[in-house]
Structures are given as structure tokens and as C-alpha cells.
Design a protein around this motif. Structure first.
Motif, PDB file in Angstrom:
ATOM      1  N   UNK A   1      -5.642  -5.825   1.800  1.00  0.00           N
ATOM      2  CA  UNK A   1      -4.475  -4.946   1.959  1.00  0.00           C
ATOM      3  C   UNK A   1      -4.853  -3.481   1.828  1.00  0.00           C
ATOM      4  N   UNK A   2      -5.713  -3.174   0.864  1.00  0.00           N
ATOM      5  CA  UNK A   2      -6.148  -1.784   0.677  1.00  0.00           C
ATOM      6  C   UNK A   2      -6.899  -1.316   1.926  1.00  0.00           C
ATOM      7  N   UNK A   3      -7.785  -2.156   2.438  1.00  0.00           N
ATOM      8  CA  UNK A   3      -8.585  -1.807   3.618  1.00  0.00           C
ATOM      9  C   UNK A   3      -7.696  -1.590   4.840  1.00  0.00           C
ATOM     10  N   UNK A   4      -6.726  -2.478   5.030  1.00  0.00           N
ATOM     11  CA  UNK A   4      -5.814  -2.354   6.171  1.00  0.00           C
ATOM     12  C   UNK A   4      -4.971  -1.085   6.052  1.00  0.00           C
ATOM     13  N   UNK A   5      -4.525  -0.780   4.825  1.00  0.00           N
ATOM     14  CA  UNK A   5      -3.737   0.424   4.583  1.00  0.00           C
ATOM     15  C   UNK A   5      -4.567   1.676   4.929  1.00  0.00           C
ATOM     16  N   UNK A   6      -5.795   1.733   4.455  1.00  0.00           N
ATOM     17  CA  UNK A   6      -6.675   2.882   4.709  1.00  0.00           C
ATOM     18  C   UNK A   6      -6.923   3.031   6.214  1.00  0.00           C
TER      19      UNK A   6
ATOM     20  N   UNK B   1       3.821   4.814  -0.557  1.00  0.00           N
ATOM     21  CA  UNK B   1       2.580   4.110  -0.215  1.00  0.00           C
ATOM     22  C   UNK B   1       2.055   3.275  -1.389  1.00  0.00           C
ATOM     23  N   UNK B   2       2.463   3.665  -2.602  1.00  0.00           N
ATOM     24  CA  UNK B   2       1.876   3.080  -3.807  1.00  0.00           C
ATOM     25  C   UNK B   2       2.663   1.836  -4.213  1.00  0.00           C
ATOM     26  N   UNK B   3       2.502   0.795  -3.415  1.00  0.00           N
ATOM     27  CA  UNK B   3       3.201  -0.472  -3.622  1.00  0.00           C
ATOM     28  C   UNK B   3       2.207  -1.622  -3.467  1.00  0.00           C
ATOM     29  N   UNK B   4       2.514  -2.768  -4.088  1.00  0.00           N
ATOM     30  CA  UNK B   4       1.608  -3.916  -3.978  1.00  0.00           C
ATOM     31  C   UNK B   4       1.282  -4.314  -2.537  1.00  0.00           C
ATOM     32  N   UNK B   5       2.226  -4.130  -1.628  1.00  0.00           N
ATOM     33  CA  UNK B   5       1.964  -4.485  -0.231  1.00  0.00           C
ATOM     34  C   UNK B   5       0.755  -3.746   0.324  1.00  0.00           C
ATOM     35  N   UNK B   6       0.471  -2.544  -0.213  1.00  0.00           N
ATOM     36  CA  UNK B   6      -0.680  -1.764   0.244  1.00  0.00           C
ATOM     37  C   UNK B   6      -1.897  -1.891  -0.657  1.00  0.00           C
ATOM     38  N   UNK B   7      -1.702  -2.242  -1.921  1.00  0.00           N
ATOM     39  CA  UNK B   7      -2.778  -2.087  -2.902  1.00  0.00           C
ATOM     40  C   UNK B   7      -3.152  -3.362  -3.661  1.00  0.00           C
ATOM     41  N   UNK B   8      -2.600  -4.511  -3.281  1.00  0.00           N
ATOM     42  CA  UNK B   8      -2.784  -5.688  -4.116  1.00  0.00           C
ATOM     43  C   UNK B   8      -3.970  -6.581  -3.763  1.00  0.00           C
TER      44      UNK B   8
ATOM     45  N   UNK C   1      -7.612   8.685  -1.935  1.00  0.00           N
ATOM     46  CA  UNK C   1      -7.389  10.073  -1.508  1.00  0.00           C
ATOM     47  C   UNK C   1      -8.703  10.844  -1.411  1.00  0.00           C
ATOM     48  N   UNK C   2      -9.557  10.693  -2.407  1.00  0.00           N
ATOM     49  CA  UNK C   2     -10.816  11.445  -2.443  1.00  0.00           C
ATOM     50  C   UNK C   2     -11.822  10.954  -1.414  1.00  0.00           C
ATOM     51  N   UNK C   3     -11.999   9.634  -1.341  1.00  0.00           N
ATOM     52  CA  UNK C   3     -13.037   9.072  -0.477  1.00  0.00           C
ATOM     53  C   UNK C   3     -12.660   9.027   1.000  1.00  0.00           C
ATOM     54  N   UNK C   4     -11.366   8.868   1.270  1.00  0.00           N
ATOM     55  CA  UNK C   4     -10.951   8.704   2.659  1.00  0.00           C
ATOM     56  C   UNK C   4     -10.099   9.860   3.173  1.00  0.00           C
ATOM     57  N   UNK C   5      -9.818  10.845   2.307  1.00  0.00           N
ATOM     58  CA  UNK C   5      -9.042  12.010   2.735  1.00  0.00           C
ATOM     59  C   UNK C   5      -7.621  11.683   3.126  1.00  0.00           C
ATOM     60  N   UNK C   6      -7.044  10.698   2.443  1.00  0.00           N
ATOM     61  CA  UNK C   6      -5.683  10.268   2.751  1.00  0.00           C
ATOM     62  C   UNK C   6      -4.761  10.702   1.617  1.00  0.00           C
ATOM     63  N   UNK C   7      -3.724  11.445   1.956  1.00  0.00           N
ATOM     64  CA  UNK C   7      -2.726  11.827   0.949  1.00  0.00           C
ATOM     65  C   UNK C   7      -1.709  10.696   0.841  1.00  0.00           C
ATOM     66  N   UNK C   8      -1.578  10.146  -0.355  1.00  0.00           N
ATOM     67  CA  UNK C   8      -0.645   9.043  -0.551  1.00  0.00           C
ATOM     68  C   UNK C   8       0.642   9.557  -1.186  1.00  0.00           C
ATOM     69  N   UNK C   9       1.766   9.084  -0.682  1.00  0.00           N
ATOM     70  CA  UNK C   9       3.071   9.412  -1.260  1.00  0.00           C
ATOM     71  C   UNK C   9       3.547   8.200  -2.056  1.00  0.00           C
TER      72      UNK C   9
END
Length: 87
Positions: free
Chosen positions: A73-78, A62-69, A51-59
């Protein structure tokens, strides 16, 4: 752009969760959860970083292993979120 995102994410993970141990062979596709690199507290730190570095508000959705594991995955999500914001 993807390379820069991935580099920033990897640097953050190494600095914050591996305590700067660059000798740890962290593959971009490796599961951060299964490898014990991040736990629930670390996920919150990761969300704050995104959120801070990329200015993305996460709900919550969004906070699931598919996006953050993994770094990949994190890079693709961002990247996907940034493109949606730019559209």
C-alpha cells in the motif's frame, strides 16, 4: 520503478521498526498495524520518510491505513503520488 520504491520502503520498515531484523517474515501485503509493527509514532516517522525520500508532501487525508498499512500500500501510494507530480 515500482521495485525500487518497494525495496526502499521495505528497507526503511525493517531498519526502523524491526530494528534490522531481516529474519522477520514481513509479507509485502501484511498489515503493519495489525501485526504491531507500526504505531501512531511510527506512522509519523513513515510520513517523514516518504516526504524526505520521495519529495511527496502528504496531507492529513493521505495519512490513513489505506495508504500506509503495508509495504504494498505504501509503495502504491508513493507511485500514484509521484505520477501525479510528474503529470
Amino acid at each position: 520503478m515500482m521495485i525500487a520504491i518497494k525495496d526502499k520502503v521495505k528497507t526503511f520498515v525493517v531498519d526502523n521498526f524491526l530494528f534490522g531484523d531481516t529474519s522477520y517474515e514481513l509479507a509485502d501485503s501484511a498489515s503493519l498495524i495489525e501485526n504491531g509493527i507500526i504505531d501512531s509514532t511510527a506512522v509519523l516517522e513513515l510520513v517523514a520518510f516518504i516526504e524526505d525520500d520521495f519529495g511527496i508532501a502528504m496531507v492529513d487525508a493521505d495519512i490513513v491505513p489505506a495508504n500506509l498499512d503495508s509495504i504494498d500500500r505504501i509503495s502504491a501510494f508513493i507511485k500514484a503520488k509521484a505520477e501525479a507530480l510528474a503529470a
